[in-house]
Design a protein around this motif. Structure first.
Motif, PDB file in Angstrom:
ATOM      1  N   SER A 150      -4.179  -3.893  13.159  1.00 38.38           N
ATOM      2  CA  SER A 150      -3.174  -2.828  13.232  1.00 38.38           C
ATOM      3  C   SER A 150      -3.581  -1.768  14.244  1.00 38.38           C
ATOM      4  N   LEU A 193      -6.497  -4.397   9.055  1.00 42.23           N
ATOM      5  CA  LEU A 193      -6.448  -3.011   9.519  1.00 42.23           C
ATOM      6  C   LEU A 193      -6.897  -2.905  10.972  1.00 42.23           C
ATOM      7  N   CYS A 213      -9.424   4.457   7.551  1.00 44.06           N
ATOM      8  CA  CYS A 213      -9.282   3.615   6.360  1.00 44.06           C
ATOM      9  C   CYS A 213     -10.208   2.404   6.444  1.00 44.06           C
ATOM     10  N   SER A 260      -1.877   7.085  14.643  1.00 46.50           N
ATOM     11  CA  SER A 260      -1.685   5.928  13.761  1.00 46.50           C
ATOM     12  C   SER A 260      -2.918   5.029  13.789  1.00 46.50           C
ATOM     13  N   SER A 301       0.834  -1.204   0.000  1.00 44.04           N
ATOM     14  CA  SER A 301       0.000   0.000   0.000  1.00 44.04           C
ATOM     15  C   SER A 301       0.869   1.256   0.000  1.00 44.04           C
ATOM     16  N   SER A 302       1.571   1.485  -1.093  1.00 42.88           N
ATOM     17  CA  SER A 302       2.399   2.686  -1.224  1.00 42.88           C
ATOM     18  C   SER A 302       2.026   3.422  -2.499  1.00 42.88           C
ATOM     19  N   HIS A 305      -1.224   7.061   7.506  1.00 47.10           N
ATOM     20  CA  HIS A 305      -1.588   5.906   6.669  1.00 47.10           C
ATOM     21  C   HIS A 305      -2.510   6.320   5.523  1.00 47.10           C
ATOM     22  N   GLU A 306      -2.279   7.523   5.012  1.00 51.96           N
ATOM     23  CA  GLU A 306      -3.070   7.986   3.879  1.00 51.96           C
ATOM     24  C   GLU A 306      -2.872   7.100   2.647  1.00 51.96           C
ATOM     25  N   ASP A 307      -1.697   6.483   2.529  1.00 51.73           N
ATOM     26  CA  ASP A 307      -1.450   5.602   1.377  1.00 51.73           C
ATOM     27  C   ASP A 307      -2.340   4.359   1.420  1.00 51.73           C
ATOM     28  N   GLU A 308      -2.596   3.840   2.619  1.00 56.04           N
ATOM     29  CA  GLU A 308      -3.495   2.686   2.749  1.00 56.04           C
ATOM     30  C   GLU A 308      -4.845   3.013   2.109  1.00 56.04           C
ATOM     31  N   TYR A 320      -5.680   4.147  10.721  1.00 56.46           N
ATOM     32  CA  TYR A 320      -6.132   2.815  10.329  1.00 56.46           C
ATOM     33  C   TYR A 320      -7.659   2.702  10.441  1.00 56.46           C
TER      34      TYR A 320
END
Length: 689
Positions: free
Chosen positions: A273, A270, A242, A235, A168-169, A193-196, A239
């Motif tokens: 996490s 998620l 998302c 963090s 997830s990048s 974790h905006e890329d997730e 998650y």
């Protein structure tokens, strides 16, 4: 049209003066000139802005946007708002890309009309200490498989996730700008974790997606800052956002049940996490956590409510742990110890028998002794300068579902970090044994490993390949069930230029084997040399059978396995087959023994001659002659065709014409004796030339 921008590269910049120049250099040197480079200075307080300005003076493709510090998502969105490129690529300012990256990706996107294209990365460690602390990153961004077909984003995600190869990048994909605008896709600001979130949203909507198995991205792995409780909550909240949004969007957009199941699995991860991030956070810290974004308020209240329950449950578990640590509990546990163990032992005894019960007890109380005593399969692996793939190879063996193995790694005087990697693995797993020798080649390394082997069965594997986790278990079961001396199994190969895999049908021609579960070499005498190749990594051998027949690998530079494999099969009275793929063989890796075989072009001839001499000595050559002749003709012409130099080809031609064809019995054959008519025609042309 000359000013048309094909790709917009968006680089968020915040206090990265130490790394920024390398990043910018990599973009300026792209072989695709029609790009714009949008650098968003996110309120840097070091010399980053001055570096950007000096580069912009020399390259008019560079656009600088200055803004107050708002975080990574805010910077990316600012760049996206002014982008004019047909495709958009997000690059982090402490990393860099290879020179051909954008040209290759753009050409592939245009050819396949892609909404998004995914690719891989190399991990570059800032220091040796960082690499020591984070060894899992060595190959993390290299996907083991290739997903080269153009499919929907949902289908691509569904293929990657079960194989643990979804990453997830946002830096590992390039997207069509019109596609992002159509669905209003960008980066949610104010969250970690905006890329997730972004990459999953892209996967849900992309109609045409593809993976290109090339490590274009060079990711710098450096030590991160200490995780504070506030950052831990941020963090976890990232998650959580998302999790909630993807659950809603997937429910609306995914129509296929099998794909939805995989998105649900990702959502479950998620949630785990979230739990991991909050493991040391107290309830009061959750209550004090706030967000300055109005659109987050409802989610934030829901997040706090759920996490309060989680923390309450955690506190309850803590009290239970305190109870277990009490004297009363310990006394009760001691009193009931024997009854509990007897009950567990009875279950094992009833289900698996007395031997397995004894092994289970021994494994618990003396794992080191167990590793020495119980070895059913000895895996022997020559290692020479294999650091690039060695880690993943050994991990695939350590994850075997069958426990009673030893992994004998024979270092052939490597000059890279192979020995260091082996020692690290051996420290963590007593089943890994390391032997060393002078640089004598794979054949000698296998022989050394065989002398030290303790297992009932032998597996000879290569250090740059991958192995299915069920391999040892299934091969052992088949060998024991059929009392087999040789077990054949299937393999696939992976092209390292594009990561595409295909079954290697010539490694196991199962359709040409007898229908009986057990067969001997003599039962398939006319096809013995055709049902499989010379490779040892698609066979398992019983050790006492090998030792009784005095079989060893030749010490030639290449083709050192042909004699061992062919003679084992010719002498075997009990062979069986497991028609499954257990080995993934890598090829197109650059330098290899196959790539330099022109330096010793007649090694194959030595191997084939040794096989004929041994068969003749044992009175078996007449029985296997037809199959042997077809094998040597096929392999001789193949070696001639694939030699890279005229000198090597001339050496083969001279050897075969002056003695080889006569010695191997090919000259006296009629066209009817050769299985492949086209091969016979090639043979006649070869003799004329």
């Amino acid at each position: 049209m000359a000013d048309r921008k094909k790709v917009s590269v968006i680089i968020p910049v915040y206090n990265v003066e130490k790394y920024l120049e390398k990043c910018l250099d990599s973009v300026e040197r792209q072989t695709l000139p029609e790009i714009e480079i949008i650098c968003v200075n996110d309120g840097s307080t070091d010399g980053s802005l001055q570096i950007l300005q000096s580069y912009a003076e020399k390259d008019d493709r560079i656009i600088i946007i200055n803004k107050e510090n708002g975080g990574l998502s805010s910077a990316r969105n600012a760049g996206l708002a002014v982008a004019e490129g047909e495709y958009v690529y997000f690059l982090d300012s402490d990393d860099w890309i290879l020179a051909e990256t954008l040209e290759v990706l753009y050409d592939e996107c245009k050819k396949e009309n892609l909404d998004t294209i995914l690719f891989d990365a190399d991990s570059i460690f800032e220091t040796e200490e960082v690499e020591r602390l984070h060894p899992s990153y060595r190959d993390y961004y290299h996907r083991e498989d290739c997903f080269g077909n153009t499919v929907t984003g949902q289908r691509l995600f569904a293929e990657m996730m079960p194989r643990e190869q979804y990453r997830s990048s946002a830096c590992l994909q390039m997207n069509r700008r019109a596609f992002l605008e159509q669905y209003g896709l960008g980066f949610r600001e104010g969250m970690i974790h905006e890329d997730e979130l972004f990459t999953l949203q892209v996967s849900l909507r992309a109609e045409r997606a593809k993976h290109l198995a090339r490590p274009f991205y060079q990711r710098l792995v450096r030590e991160e800052s200490i995780m504070t409780s506030v950052r831990a909550i941020r963090s976890a909240f990232g998650y959580y956002v998302c999790n909630q949004l993807i659950l809603a969007e997937a429910t609306e957009l995914v129509k296929e049940k099998d794909i939805m199941d995989i998105y649900v699995n990702k959502i479950s991860r998620l949630r785990r996490s979230i739990k991991s991030a909050l493991k040391d956070v107290k309830r009061g810290e959750i209550d004090r956590f706030t967000s300055n974004r109005l659109e987050d308020m409802a989610l934030l209240e829901q997040f706090k409510y759920e996490q309060r329950l989680v923390i309450s449950n955690r506190n309850l578990r803590k009290k239970i742990q305190e109870l277990r640590a009490s004297t009363t509990f310990k006394v009760g546990k001691t009193v009931t110890f024997i009854p509990r163990k007897l009950k567990s032992a009875y279950r094992v005894l009833k289900k698996k028998g007395i031997k397995e019960l004894y092994k289970a007890i021994l494994y618990k109380i003396a794992p080191g002794y167990y590793a020495k005593k119980y070895v059913e399969i000895s895996i022997i692996m020559p290692v020479y300068n294999g650091e690039k793939y060695l880690w993943r190879c050994i991990r695939s063996l350590q994850k075997q579902m069958f426990r009673d193995i030893e992994i004998i790694c024979v270092d052939d005087k490597s000059t890279d970090r192979s020995m260091e990697l082996l020692q690290e693995r051996a420290r963590h797993d007593k089943r890994v044994r390391i032997l060393q020798q002078e640089h004598l080649g794979a054949g000698s390394a296998r022989n050394l490993g065989m002398k030290e082997a303790r297992g009932k069965y032998l597996l000879f594997l290569d250090c740059d390949d991958l192995f299915d986790k069920n391999m040892c278990r299934e091969l052992y079961r088949a060998a024991e069930k059929h009392d087999a001396q040789v077990v054949l199994f299937g393999a696939q190969r992976m092209d390292m230029m594009n990561n595409r895999t295909e079954r290697m049908g010539w490694v196991l021609r199962s359709s040409e084997l007898p229908k009986d579960a057990v067969f001997s070499g003599q039962e398939i005498a006319d096809r013995l040399f055709q049902i499989t190749s010379n490779c040892p990594w698609s066979k398992m051998f019983r050790r006492d059978f090998i030792l009784e027949n005095g079989l060893e690998f030749q010490s030639t530079r290449h083709c050192n396995d042909a004699y061992f494999v062919r003679m084992a099969m010719a002498l075997a009275e009990r062979m069986t087959m497991v028609d499954q793929i257990f080995t993934t063989y890598r090829f197109n890796m650059g330098a290899s023994t196959q790539g330099v075989k022109h330096e010793a072009p007649l090694e194959f001839y030595k191997a084939f001659s040794a096989v004929k001499e041994a068969l003749t000595e044992k009175g078996l050559f007449a029985l296997y002659k037809k199959s042997f002749v077809n094998w040597t003709l096929t392999e001789s012409l193949f070696n001639y065709r694939t030699m890279k130099t005229a000198e090597a080809k001339a050496a083969i031609k001279e050897k075969m014409l002056t003695e080889g064809f006569d010695y191997f019995g090919i000259t006296e054959c009629s066209p009817e004796d050769i299985y492949n008519p086209q091969l016979y025609e090639e043979y006649l042309e070869f003799r004329k030339g």
